[in-house]
Design an enzyme around this catalytic site. Sequence first.
Site, PDB file in Angstrom:
ATOM      1  N   LYS A  14       0.827  -1.200  -0.023  1.00 44.35           N
ATOM      2  CA  LYS A  14       0.027   0.096   0.161  1.00 44.35           C
ATOM      3  C   LYS A  14       0.806   1.264   0.082  1.00 44.35           C
ATOM      4  O   LYS A  14       0.394   2.140  -0.832  1.00 44.35           O
ATOM      5  CB  LYS A  14      -0.636   0.247   1.320  1.00 44.35           C
ATOM      6  CG  LYS A  14      -1.929  -0.942   1.406  1.00 44.35           C
ATOM      7  CD  LYS A  14      -2.785  -0.754   2.584  1.00 44.35           C
ATOM      8  CE  LYS A  14      -2.281  -0.736   3.987  1.00 44.35           C
ATOM      9  NZ  LYS A  14      -1.591  -2.043   4.378  1.00 44.35           N
ATOM     10  N   ARG A  89      -9.310   1.737   8.789  1.00 45.27           N
ATOM     11  CA  ARG A  89      -8.911   0.396   9.032  1.00 45.27           C
ATOM     12  C   ARG A  89     -10.005  -0.318  10.069  1.00 45.27           C
ATOM     13  O   ARG A  89     -10.253  -1.429  10.361  1.00 45.27           O
ATOM     14  CB  ARG A  89      -7.726   0.398   9.912  1.00 45.27           C
ATOM     15  CG  ARG A  89      -6.564  -0.036   9.256  1.00 45.27           C
ATOM     16  CD  ARG A  89      -5.353   0.007  10.186  1.00 45.27           C
ATOM     17  NE  ARG A  89      -4.254  -0.778   9.850  1.00 45.27           N
ATOM     18  CZ  ARG A  89      -3.026  -0.218   9.216  1.00 45.27           C
ATOM     19  NH1 ARG A  89      -2.999   0.885   9.029  1.00 45.27           N
ATOM     20  NH2 ARG A  89      -1.784  -0.775   9.367  1.00 45.27           N
ATOM     21  N   ARG A 128      11.235  -6.912   5.156  1.00 40.26           N
ATOM     22  CA  ARG A 128      11.132  -5.590   5.358  1.00 40.26           C
ATOM     23  C   ARG A 128      11.887  -5.334   6.837  1.00 40.26           C
ATOM     24  O   ARG A 128      12.487  -4.313   6.994  1.00 40.26           O
ATOM     25  CB  ARG A 128       9.772  -4.888   5.481  1.00 40.26           C
ATOM     26  CG  ARG A 128       9.587  -3.525   5.634  1.00 40.26           C
ATOM     27  CD  ARG A 128       8.373  -3.021   5.190  1.00 40.26           C
ATOM     28  NE  ARG A 128       7.341  -3.252   6.586  1.00 40.26           N
ATOM     29  CZ  ARG A 128       5.978  -3.031   6.148  1.00 40.26           C
ATOM     30  NH1 ARG A 128       5.395  -2.574   5.038  1.00 40.26           N
ATOM     31  NH2 ARG A 128       5.210  -3.344   7.061  1.00 40.26           N
ATOM     32  N   ARG A 134      11.812  -2.036  11.416  1.00 45.20           N
ATOM     33  CA  ARG A 134      10.438  -1.768  12.216  1.00 45.20           C
ATOM     34  C   ARG A 134      10.364  -2.982  13.096  1.00 45.20           C
ATOM     35  O   ARG A 134      10.206  -3.996  13.070  1.00 45.20           O
ATOM     36  CB  ARG A 134       9.479  -2.027  11.153  1.00 45.20           C
ATOM     37  CG  ARG A 134       9.137  -0.598  10.470  1.00 45.20           C
ATOM     38  CD  ARG A 134       8.064  -0.589   9.516  1.00 45.20           C
ATOM     39  NE  ARG A 134       6.621  -1.001   9.987  1.00 45.20           N
ATOM     40  CZ  ARG A 134       5.545  -0.748   9.415  1.00 45.20           C
ATOM     41  NH1 ARG A 134       5.468  -0.092   8.326  1.00 45.20           N
ATOM     42  NH2 ARG A 134       4.538  -1.010  10.040  1.00 45.20           N
TER      43      ARG A 134
END
Length: 191
Positions: A14, A89, A128, A134
């Site tokens: 996204k 969401r 990622r 993250r």
Amino acid sequence: MFNLVLFGPPGAGKGTQSIKIAGKYKLGHISTGDIFRSEIKNKTPLGLKVTSIIEKGELVPDELLIDLLKNAMHKFEEINGFAFDGFPRTIKQAKDLDILMAEEGSGVTLTLALEVDDDELARRLLNRAQLEGRKDDTAEVIANRLKVYHQQTKPLIDFYDKQGKFKSANGTGSIDEIFAELCKIVESYID
Ligand code: AMP
């Protein structure tokens, strides 16, 4: 105005695609996840409040989203609309967004979902984690984020589909291939 909601599970792409779409069609890109990460980095009161929620992969309470969004929207000038990335969401957030857009004399034009299966998502998110570090990209938190997506966010498909505003696209393939497919759909909604 053309207001796009980019929709899909964590890791679907996204972020990447909404930035490209916002650039091409001059839309204001708003990523609530990016806003929260920046608040956390700057140790603001909001950042401190949401740190542990985000680290667990839970959703930040709906009531904390709306002011944040309003502020983010007012920062843009001379745009053709917005590209919302990671918002709404929950059904409550979608209804709040409708109210907010109605105040601007506008509404959500299209919700575009990126479809990627859960195994591929988990693989991308772990990858990622290595690249970006993250904290919510660990195996355990990823599993929770996918669960939260299926339970709380997926019902939005029905919410937008009933209004004729939902389209899904294949989220696997190269970034450019996916982008081309998304642009085709976007253009079919631009008059
Ligand atoms: P994202 O980068 O969009 O995956 O967002 C990262 C995290 O920020 C999510 O797992 C949530 O904890 C929080 N977050 C981002 N957007 C929202 C939202 N619209 N509602 C609730 N929590 C959110």
